[in-house]
Enzyme design. Sequence first.
Site, PDB file in Angstrom:
ATOM      1  N   VAL A 120      62.330  69.804  72.958  1.00 48.54           N
ATOM      2  CA  VAL A 120      63.039  68.956  71.994  1.00 48.54           C
ATOM      3  C   VAL A 120      62.478  69.243  70.604  1.00 48.54           C
ATOM      4  CG1 VAL A 120      63.576  66.595  71.294  1.00 48.54           C
ATOM      5  CG2 VAL A 120      63.331  67.161  73.735  1.00 48.54           C
ATOM      6  N   TYR A 163      59.505  59.000  72.255  1.00 45.92           N
ATOM      7  CA  TYR A 163      60.314  58.846  73.470  1.00 45.92           C
ATOM      8  C   TYR A 163      60.367  57.389  73.931  1.00 45.92           C
ATOM      9  CZ  TYR A 163      60.448  63.933  73.668  1.00 45.92           C
ATOM     10  OH  TYR A 163      60.664  65.249  73.369  1.00 45.92           O
TER      11      TYR A 163
END
Lengths: 183, 183
Positions: A120, A163
């Site tokens: 990511v 996250y």
Amino acid sequence: MGFWKTWFSTPEAVASSRTNSFEEMSAEVVGNSSSNGEGVTPPKETRIVFSTERDIDLYELEELCDAVGWSRRPLRKVKKAIEHSFLVATMWQVRGTQRRLIGFARATSDHAFNATIWDVVVHPDFQAKGLGKALMKYVLKKLRSEEISNVTLFADPHVVDFYRTMGFVADPEGIKGMFWYPQ
Amino acid sequence: MGFWKTWFSTPEAVASSRTNSFEEMSAEVVGNSSSNGEGVTPPKETRIVFSTERDIDLYELEELCDAVGWSRRPLRKVKKAIEHSFLVATMWQVRGTQRRLIGFARATSDHAFNATIWDVVVHPDFQAKGLGKALMKYVLKKLRSEEISNVTLFADPHVVDFYRTMGFVADPEGIKGMFWYPQ
Ligand SMILES: CC(C)(COP(=O)(O)OP(=O)(O)OC[C@H]1O[C@@H](n2cnc3c(N)ncnc32)[C@H](O)[C@@H]1OP(=O)(O)O)[C@@H](O)C(=O)NCCC(=O)NCCS
Ligand SMILES: CC(C)(COP(=O)(O)OP(=O)(O)OC[C@H]1O[C@@H](n2cnc3c(N)ncnc32)[C@H](O)[C@@H]1OP(=O)(O)O)[C@@H](O)C(=O)NCCC(=O)NCCS
């Protein structure tokens, strides 16, 4: 190019922006939408667009990964990994007819139960504007639409909180992420 | 059956056993090897054999997972997951012409950098004999032969030490395993 054809015929845009701010939209915004009801489309309107198209320029991807300081990987292997990922998500800045790759994420999966998200990244010029979160939302939406129930990842310590803001939980019920190193 | 043909024509046996003890072997031991130099093959010789063959009886697999108390999963999805796993490893007890599924593991992967191991199980009748370790060694050997450098898994708390004995490290450099739960 085939790329643009695919792109604009099946737009998957979820966000639109002018300079720094951006709005997330559920509607498709690719096209010549007049952006704020004034009926004027500025020549330099900037849109953020998402795609699952895999036809990615590997050098452009390498540049993006360089920008966040990731160590280089053989392009032959990057190509193979992209081919064999279950999902490849890219985020683009689109200005007029120009596009720039500004975000990337991919996931491996068994196509049934589990998916694991890897790599990511958001370009430093575009970080801290909510775009990483928008990219992850896009990834999660795609995985959910494929009925994947167990979405996992391995987070570097400095992004665990990133996250968390999206609903990821570290070590749920004591489950531990483990990495193998030959003894 | 095609299964047995494939099995015996491309044997991937790494372990041989008599009653409880077993030896790991690098040579192929499938066939009518006379086992200890006495030139006699006992009628009930037991061998433990490993395979990457995917032609698995899903009911037999379900029975194995039942035996360790895992909750049942739709066979349609199990089938799909097996098809789309990068590696499927099974462990069998072979006695004469009979075989019994006694272990299973699988891995998802991008075929280039990462693999993630899921669903490692050894039948309770065969646990604590070193067979789980042998199965994992087999899995790791296969992944390494495909040039996968990053082998990962998510371990339930009670098996973290099991994986540690094989060289797996929990949270290396603070990397955290994370699971997504919709908010
Ligand atoms: C991690 C990364 C993808 C985040 O992208 P981003 O566009 O900067 O993140 P966003 O602006 O969408 O931030 C979303 C939320 O996470 C928070 N956040 C962002 N980066 C964070 C970080 N490094 N640590 C803690 N929180 C972070 C933000 O404050 C924001 O919180 P909010 O919703 O409460 O306002 C980006 O910083 C990046 O590419 N980093 C380098 C590569 C990397 O480390 N990738 C992860 C490897 S595991
Ligand atoms: C976990 C499992 C696969 C281990 O298989 P096994 O055949 O019993 O393991 P082994 O006999 O090969 O043990 C290998 C080593 O791990 C240790 N070990 C085995 N099970 C262990 C456990 N649950 N906790 C800690 N250590 C364990 C053994 O003591 C042995 O150590 P040693 O090499 O120092 O002697 C098996 O117990 C099992 O199927 N359990 C139920 C399913 C499960 O929980 N799977 C894991 C989901 S994440």
